[in-house]
Design a protein around this motif. Structure first.
Motif, PDB file in Angstrom:
ATOM      1  N   ASN A  58      -1.760 -11.466   7.016  1.00 33.83           N
ATOM      2  CA  ASN A  58      -0.390 -11.312   7.535  1.00 33.83           C
ATOM      3  C   ASN A  58       0.593 -12.204   6.789  1.00 33.83           C
ATOM      4  OD1 ASN A  58      -1.186  -9.454   9.379  1.00 33.83           O
ATOM      5  ND2 ASN A  58      -0.964 -10.773  11.189  1.00 33.83           N
ATOM      6  N   ARG A  59       0.158 -13.409   6.465  1.00 30.65           N
ATOM      7  CA  ARG A  59       1.066 -14.336   5.780  1.00 30.65           C
ATOM      8  C   ARG A  59       1.393 -13.864   4.367  1.00 30.65           C
ATOM      9  NH1 ARG A  59      -1.972 -18.840   5.414  1.00 30.65           N
ATOM     10  NH2 ARG A  59      -3.600 -18.330   6.926  1.00 30.65           N
ATOM     11  N   ARG A  60       0.501 -13.048   3.784  1.00 27.09           N
ATOM     12  CA  ARG A  60       0.739 -12.498   2.435  1.00 27.09           C
ATOM     13  C   ARG A  60       1.618 -11.249   2.464  1.00 27.09           C
ATOM     14  NH1 ARG A  60      -5.201 -12.620   1.820  1.00 27.09           N
ATOM     15  NH2 ARG A  60      -5.548 -14.798   1.317  1.00 27.09           N
ATOM     16  N   ARG A  61       1.821 -10.706   3.641  1.00 25.71           N
ATOM     17  CA  ARG A  61       2.466  -9.395   3.749  1.00 25.71           C
ATOM     18  C   ARG A  61       3.851  -9.386   3.084  1.00 25.71           C
ATOM     19  NH1 ARG A  61       0.652  -5.673   6.942  1.00 25.71           N
ATOM     20  NH2 ARG A  61      -0.370  -7.189   8.303  1.00 25.71           N
ATOM     21  N   PHE A  62       4.628 -10.428   3.302  1.00 28.95           N
ATOM     22  CA  PHE A  62       5.989 -10.492   2.748  1.00 28.95           C
ATOM     23  C   PHE A  62       5.938 -10.376   1.220  1.00 28.95           C
ATOM     24  CE2 PHE A  62       9.718 -13.529   1.779  1.00 28.95           C
ATOM     25  CZ  PHE A  62      10.646 -12.504   1.831  1.00 28.95           C
ATOM     26  N   LEU A  63       5.066 -11.157   0.605  1.00 31.36           N
ATOM     27  CA  LEU A  63       4.934 -11.129  -0.858  1.00 31.36           C
ATOM     28  C   LEU A  63       4.489  -9.750  -1.338  1.00 31.36           C
ATOM     29  CD1 LEU A  63       4.697 -12.353  -3.706  1.00 31.36           C
ATOM     30  CD2 LEU A  63       2.496 -13.329  -3.043  1.00 31.36           C
ATOM     31  N   LEU A  64       3.513  -9.182  -0.680  1.00 34.30           N
ATOM     32  CA  LEU A  64       2.980  -7.885  -1.119  1.00 34.30           C
ATOM     33  C   LEU A  64       4.009  -6.772  -0.953  1.00 34.30           C
ATOM     34  CD1 LEU A  64      -0.688  -8.175   0.219  1.00 34.30           C
ATOM     35  CD2 LEU A  64       0.127  -8.496  -2.112  1.00 34.30           C
ATOM     36  N   GLU A  65       4.823  -6.882   0.101  1.00 36.81           N
ATOM     37  CA  GLU A  65       5.880  -5.870   0.285  1.00 36.81           C
ATOM     38  C   GLU A  65       6.952  -6.001  -0.801  1.00 36.81           C
ATOM     39  OE1 GLU A  65       5.479  -5.179   5.134  1.00 36.81           O
ATOM     40  OE2 GLU A  65       7.271  -6.172   4.341  1.00 36.81           O
ATOM     41  N   ILE A  66       7.207  -7.222  -1.229  1.00 38.36           N
ATOM     42  CA  ILE A  66       8.177  -7.419  -2.320  1.00 38.36           C
ATOM     43  C   ILE A  66       7.640  -6.770  -3.604  1.00 38.36           C
ATOM     44  CG2 ILE A  66       9.171  -9.174  -3.855  1.00 38.36           C
ATOM     45  CD1 ILE A  66       9.366 -11.022  -1.371  1.00 38.36           C
ATOM     46  N   ILE A  67       6.375  -7.018  -3.884  1.00 38.10           N
ATOM     47  CA  ILE A  67       5.773  -6.434  -5.096  1.00 38.10           C
ATOM     48  C   ILE A  67       5.861  -4.905  -5.032  1.00 38.10           C
ATOM     49  CG2 ILE A  67       3.600  -6.145  -6.384  1.00 38.10           C
ATOM     50  CD1 ILE A  67       2.843  -8.999  -5.281  1.00 38.10           C
ATOM     51  N   GLU A  68       5.499  -4.378  -3.886  1.00 42.38           N
ATOM     52  CA  GLU A  68       5.519  -2.921  -3.713  1.00 42.38           C
ATOM     53  C   GLU A  68       6.934  -2.369  -3.920  1.00 42.38           C
ATOM     54  OE1 GLU A  68       4.123  -1.827   0.167  1.00 42.38           O
ATOM     55  OE2 GLU A  68       4.384   0.314  -0.206  1.00 42.38           O
ATOM     56  N   ASN A  69       7.914  -3.074  -3.380  1.00 39.63           N
ATOM     57  CA  ASN A  69       9.300  -2.616  -3.486  1.00 39.63           C
ATOM     58  C   ASN A  69       9.780  -2.652  -4.943  1.00 39.63           C
ATOM     59  OD1 ASN A  69      12.411  -2.940  -3.196  1.00 39.63           O
ATOM     60  ND2 ASN A  69      11.696  -2.241  -1.194  1.00 39.63           N
ATOM     61  N   ILE A  70       9.402  -3.705  -5.647  1.00 42.33           N
ATOM     62  CA  ILE A  70       9.800  -3.803  -7.066  1.00 42.33           C
ATOM     63  C   ILE A  70       9.167  -2.662  -7.859  1.00 42.33           C
ATOM     64  CG2 ILE A  70       9.573  -5.207  -9.163  1.00 42.33           C
ATOM     65  CD1 ILE A  70       9.809  -7.708  -7.374  1.00 42.33           C
ATOM     66  N   LYS A  71       7.918  -2.382  -7.570  1.00 43.29           N
ATOM     67  CA  LYS A  71       7.237  -1.311  -8.319  1.00 43.29           C
ATOM     68  C   LYS A  71       7.863   0.059  -8.013  1.00 43.29           C
ATOM     69  CE  LYS A  71       2.943  -1.913  -9.699  1.00 43.29           C
ATOM     70  NZ  LYS A  71       3.097  -2.739 -10.897  1.00 43.29           N
ATOM     71  N   GLU A  72       8.239   0.213  -6.766  1.00 50.41           N
ATOM     72  CA  GLU A  72       8.912   1.467  -6.398  1.00 50.41           C
ATOM     73  C   GLU A  72      10.207   1.638  -7.175  1.00 50.41           C
ATOM     74  OE1 GLU A  72       7.572   1.580  -1.743  1.00 50.41           O
ATOM     75  OE2 GLU A  72       9.740   1.612  -2.199  1.00 50.41           O
ATOM     76  N   LYS A  73      10.941   0.558  -7.295  1.00 48.72           N
ATOM     77  CA  LYS A  73      12.272   0.658  -7.905  1.00 48.72           C
ATOM     78  C   LYS A  73      12.246   0.573  -9.427  1.00 48.72           C
ATOM     79  CE  LYS A  73      14.739  -0.806  -3.825  1.00 48.72           C
ATOM     80  NZ  LYS A  73      15.065  -1.919  -2.944  1.00 48.72           N
ATOM     81  N   CYS A  74      11.293  -0.206  -9.969  1.00 46.21           N
ATOM     82  CA  CYS A  74      11.291  -0.454 -11.421  1.00 46.21           C
ATOM     83  C   CYS A  74      10.205   0.335 -12.148  1.00 46.21           C
ATOM     84  CB  CYS A  74      11.091  -1.940 -11.703  1.00 46.21           C
ATOM     85  SG  CYS A  74      12.402  -2.959 -11.045  1.00 46.21           S
ATOM     86  N   GLY A  75       9.360   0.988 -11.398  1.00 37.48           N
ATOM     87  CA  GLY A  75       8.315   1.772 -12.045  1.00 37.48           C
ATOM     88  C   GLY A  75       7.002   1.019 -12.113  1.00 37.48           C
ATOM     89  N   GLU A  76       5.940   1.767 -12.246  1.00 38.93           N
ATOM     90  CA  GLU A  76       4.585   1.229 -12.206  1.00 38.93           C
ATOM     91  C   GLU A  76       4.336   0.192 -13.306  1.00 38.93           C
ATOM     92  OE1 GLU A  76       0.866   0.690 -10.721  1.00 38.93           O
ATOM     93  OE2 GLU A  76       2.529   1.777  -9.807  1.00 38.93           O
ATOM     94  N   TYR A  77       4.992   0.384 -14.466  1.00 36.67           N
ATOM     95  CA  TYR A  77       4.616  -0.429 -15.625  1.00 36.67           C
ATOM     96  C   TYR A  77       5.599  -1.562 -15.940  1.00 36.67           C
ATOM     97  CZ  TYR A  77       1.335   3.336 -16.062  1.00 36.67           C
ATOM     98  OH  TYR A  77       0.340   4.245 -15.779  1.00 36.67           O
TER      99      TYR A  77
END
Lengths: 277, 652
Positions: free
Chosen positions: B194-213
């Motif tokens: 749970n404590r990692r969730r914030f970080l992982l959601e940020i990563i996911e959001n960046i990948k969504e917006k900036c692309g997989e690579y």
């Protein structure tokens, strides 16, 4: 009026209120060391600040006894996200010291000891300078002066919630109420510890900030010098009424882990184990 | 050299293994643009051979997201053009650039944020600088996740090669990661997952917006080292390994491993006492558990050491912070094996302190003690080599004198430097004498080499007279005669047999053992002398006139020294001024003028220094006579002397 040994059930109740009325004296705060503070904290308390606060006061109108002098050193802790004060050690003197100590230890779980002479805890005033001293069994433990005017460091005002005459402030404190019982071998051991949370309210009649100079020393029985003084933050001369509200048990930490952090602040060396068990 | 090999971060090729880590240098403006000064600063490091530059903390939102007055910002589209220019400049040198995305959480100031409260995972104020703090709501967390993603997209639009999420050093993301700070009971608190969730959601959001690579680096503290200060609930290496695996699974391309949190700031910006590479084993342990590249920092100062880390497969990239401030050409010198030419960082933390001075107010930038050009890339643009062999005399080979001699020699002056002692460095040499302080000699070693390279006439053990200086007919004379310890003559007993100076103690000229010793004065020298004496078996008390023990030095240095004093049990008495020294006690007066007697056997007077300058008046018939450093104004830091020296030597 003569008293009797046996009281009826109503007479046998402890006075429920704990009001330290007309509490007058010196309050002080200094910057110490996180590691030293963390080391004195019983589980599950966690250190929240490198600051240590203390006081030397005369409690003139206690709801539970006669007047007495009291000195305290406390540190800022957190428990489940709540920041509060953990008073590490108290010393008391004067006519009301005995009852305040019994009640403090048995009812609340405060680490209190008594000084043998009333003037072991003293406050003297000379104009805008006050000096408080705490001695026990002949050893000086605390010598603090305050020159009224301004804090050493203005940031300390926030630590005290910026009191002024007429203002009320509140805060949380944590104590460890210990249960000493005989074991199967007939030896008294600490079987249970209650971690107590308590809200308190200060009603200020006077709060006069000042520049403090804090000197702490240790003796064989009282390790008040364990906290290094790295910065005199400031303090005040104050007159206030302190009301301790209800007590709540918020945990039952393992006595084996907690007790070693409490014993020296409740008992002198002579009462502790000597030699091999 | 292994550091001179290419490596990949995701699909992005980096030309060598040297990374410049994020450091707040205060070269921006309140709007957070990549200003000309910023661009010149970073471009100079790219020119100097840096493979990947990671910018300083860049905010993703305004208000509670502001961490410094002059920091970079990608909270709106407004700054995309200046970041585009920044990326363009870096790319000119074949280097790559990442922007570090950051939220300070509770580690900022309401003066900066303009909010009544700071925010964090829980309503727990900072230990270092407590301010009113509240916990973020779920809605605010979701909004922040989006803001991190939006800021990353802006970086991508500016042709920045990647982003780094700052999940280390006690800032907001780490406040979520750490069980010591995160006491939430919702889906963002409690378990490590749970404590990692914030970080992982940020990563996911960046990948969504900036692309997989689009490359994402995550900076993590391997450990908070809170156990060093008695706290057991901080982040450990074991927990960070699990976080590393989780962010790898989330698609991150690089792990940048550091350490520490605000309460253990001395493990983030380490003072000089920390050994070279001390954090590397933790990073290697993490690397052994993931399959993405790992960069690591940790007081890496020597090129040979950096190369060995790659050679021995300890890390994939060597992350360096302060060494790039000291020497922008660290990369080129390291890659070509010229370790001796590198002006190495002494970890004096002058940079950190000068950055801190304007953190809230702006208007000034970080400075490096031994590299006055740092942050002044648009000011000191070209050193004129027009000395034409004219005579330059430097009196005193402390840091200021050495810097003046080097720069004048580089400008083709014919330099003679006189030093009365048999060693170079003056007070800097003395500062290197206590245990674990040897890195303070880096600048002396560097200067000695430069003097030799430039053929400077160095005369040790030489007290030069004004007549002798005059006889050399100098075009320019630099008086850098430094300072000497203050021994206030008005104090009764000051000349007693039991009164010593720190120099006598630190140089081993006087040995004290099993004594009660009072050290008067708690500057760095006083604290170090107290530590040396207590370690030698004495019972030491420090008496300090100011209300603070340990003012006037680097912030993390003082934290470190205080920690040692506490561990050793040295008694400290700030707010007490010395009145009298007796054979068996000192008398001090406190803030209320109350006199206190402290029993003791010996006294060490560490009350600072006073200027030594017997030349200026004698040389007033000469032109271009300059007094610098402590000789001009005593009690300042190494950087003050070096900067003064450089300025004069640059402009004369």
């Amino acid at each position: 009026m003569k008293t009797k040994i046996v009281l009826n059930s109503e007479e046998a109740l402890l006075e429920p209120s704990a009001i330290m009325g007309n509490e007058e004296g010196i309050y002080f705060t200094f910057m110490s060391d996180l590691g030293v503070i963390a080391n004195v904290l019983p589980e599950p308390l966690e250190v929240a600040s490198p600051l240590v606060s203390g006081y030397i006061v005369e409690i003139k109108n206690a709801s539970f006894g006669e007047r007495y002098m009291e000195a305290m050193l406390g540190v800022y802790v957190k428990l489940n996200g709540k920041v509060g004060m953990y008073p590490v050690t108290f010393l008391l003197s004067g006519p009301g010291a005995e009852m305040a100590t019994y009640l403090g230890r048995e009812k609340t779980g405060l680490s209190k000891k008594i000084c043998e002479n009333e003037d072991d805890i003293s406050i003297k005033r000379d104009g805008d300078v006050l000096r408080g001293m705490v001695k026990r069994k002949g050893a000086l433990l605390l010598d603090v002066s305050i020159k009224l005017g301004e804090y050493n460091n203005p940031a300390v005002g926030d630590i005290y919630n910026n009191p002024t005459a007429g203002k009320k402030t509140g805060g949380t404190s944590f104590y460890f109420h210990t249960v000493l019982e005989p074991d199967e071998n007939g030896k008294a051991i600490y079987k249970k510890v209650n971690l107590i949370s308590n809200e308190a309210e200060y009603a200020y009649h006077k709060w006069e900030p000042g520049k403090v100079s804090v000197r702490l020393y240790s003796s064989e029985n009282d390790a008040w010098g364990e906290f290094p003084v790295f910065e005199n933050m400031g303090g005040a001369y104050s007159v206030n009424d302190l009301e301790m509200k209800d007590l709540y048990i918020v945990g039952n930490p393992d006595p084996k882990k907690v007790i070693p952090k409490l014993m020296s602040t409740r008992f002198d060396k002579v009462a502790l184990l000597k030699g091999e068990r | 050299m292994k550091i001179n090999t290419t490596a990949k971060i995701g699909n992005l090729e980096i030309k060598n293994r040297l990374i410049m880590t994020a450091m707040g240098v205060g070269l921006g403006n309140h709007e957070g643009e990549a200003t000309e000064d910023f661009i010149a600063f970073y471009a100079r490091r790219a020119k100097g051979g840096c493979g990947l530059i990671i910018t300083e903390i860049t905010r993703v939102c305004e208000g509670h997201g502001i961490g410094e007055y002059d920091q970079l910002s990608l909270s709106t589209d407004d700054n995309i053009p200046s970041f585009t220019k920044l990326a363009e400049e870096i790319h000119k040198y074949g280097s790559k650039i990442f922007v570090q995305l950051h939220h300070p959480g509770r580690e900022t100031y309401t003066q900066l944020t303009g909010t009544e409260e700071l925010v964090s995972a829980s309503a727990i104020p900072s230990v270092a600088a407590p301010q009113p703090t509240r916990s973020l709501t779920i809605e605010e967390i979701h909004e922040l996740v989006e803001q991190f993603g939006d800021a990353a997209l802006r970086a991508k639009k500016a042709n920045v090669d990647g982003v780094e999420i700052h999940g280390a050093h006690g800032y907001l993301i780490q406040q979520f990661l750490s069980a010591n700070d995160n006491k939430r009971t919702d889906e963002y608190g409690g378990s490590a997952e749970n404590r990692r969730r914030f970080l992982l959601e940020i990563i996911e959001n960046i990948k969504e917006k900036c692309g997989e690579y689009y490359p994402i680096s995550v900076r993590l503290s391997s450990s908070e080292f809170l156990d060093n200060v008695g706290i057991t609930s901080g982040i450990t290496v074991e927990e960070t390994i699990e976080t590393a695996k989780a962010v790898e699974n989330a698609g991150v391309s690089l792990l940048n491993i550091s350490a520490g949190t605000y309460a253990t700031g001395f493990t983030i910006v380490e003072p000089t006492s920390y050994e070279q590479g001390w954090k590397i084993p933790f990073a290697t342990e993490i690397r052994n558990n993931v399959n993405i590249p790992v960069a690591a920092t940790g007081v890496i100062r020597e090129a040979g050491f950096a190369n060995k880390l790659i050679e021995e497969d300890k890390v994939d990239f060597v992350a360096l912070g302060r060494p790039w401030l000291c020497d922008p050409d660290f990369g080129n010198k390291a890659l070509s094996g010229n370790d001796d030419d590198i002006r190495k960082c002494m970890s004096c933390v002058y940079c950190f302190d000068t950055a801190g001075e304007s953190l809230v107010t702006g208007g000034a930038h970080a400075k490096c003690a031994v590299n006055p050009e740092m942050g002044n890339e648009t000011v000191y643009t070209k050193l004129q080599k027009n000395g034409n062999g004219k005579k330059a005399v430097v009196v005193g080979a402390g840091p200021g004198g050495l810097e003046a001699a080097i720069i004048l020699a580089e400008r083709n002056y014919d330099v003679t430097i006189f030093e009365k002692n048999d060693y170079l460095g003056g007070q800097l040499y003395l500062a290197s004498l206590p245990p674990h302080k040897q890195k303070m000699r880096y600048f002396i070693v560097y200067a000695a080499k430069k003097l030799k390279d430039y053929g400077v006439d160095l005369r040790l053990n030489t007290t030069v007279s004004a007549e002798e200086i005059r006889a050399l007919n100098p075009y320019v004379t630099i008086i850098a005669t430094g300072s000497e310890p203050i021994r206030p003559s008005k104090i009764p007993g000051i000349n007693n047999d039991n009164v010593y100076t720190p120099v006598e103690i630190l140089k081993g000229e006087v040995t004290l053992a099993n004594q009660r010793v009072i050290v008067v004065g708690s500057g760095l020298t006083g604290m170090e002398t107290a530590i040396a004496l207590q370690t030698a078996g004495n019972e030491v008390s420090i008496v300090e006139m100011q209300d603070v023990c340990g003012s006037g030095g680097g912030q993390t240095v003082i934290m470190d020294e205080r920690g040692t004093l506490a561990k050793l049990g040295v008694c400290t008495m700030p707010g007490h001024r010395l009145l009298e020294i007796r054979s068996d006690a000192v008398i001090v007066a406190d803030n209320a003028d109350i006199e206190v007697e402290i029993p003791c056997d010996s006294v060490v007077i560490s009350l600072g220094v006073k200027s030594v300058n017997s030349y200026e008046d004698l040389l007033n018939d000469l032109s271009n006579v300059f007094v610098i450093g402590d000789a001009k104004c005593a009690g300042r830091r190494i950087g003050d002397a070096v900067h003064e020296a450089y300025k004069i030597a640059y402009r004369i």
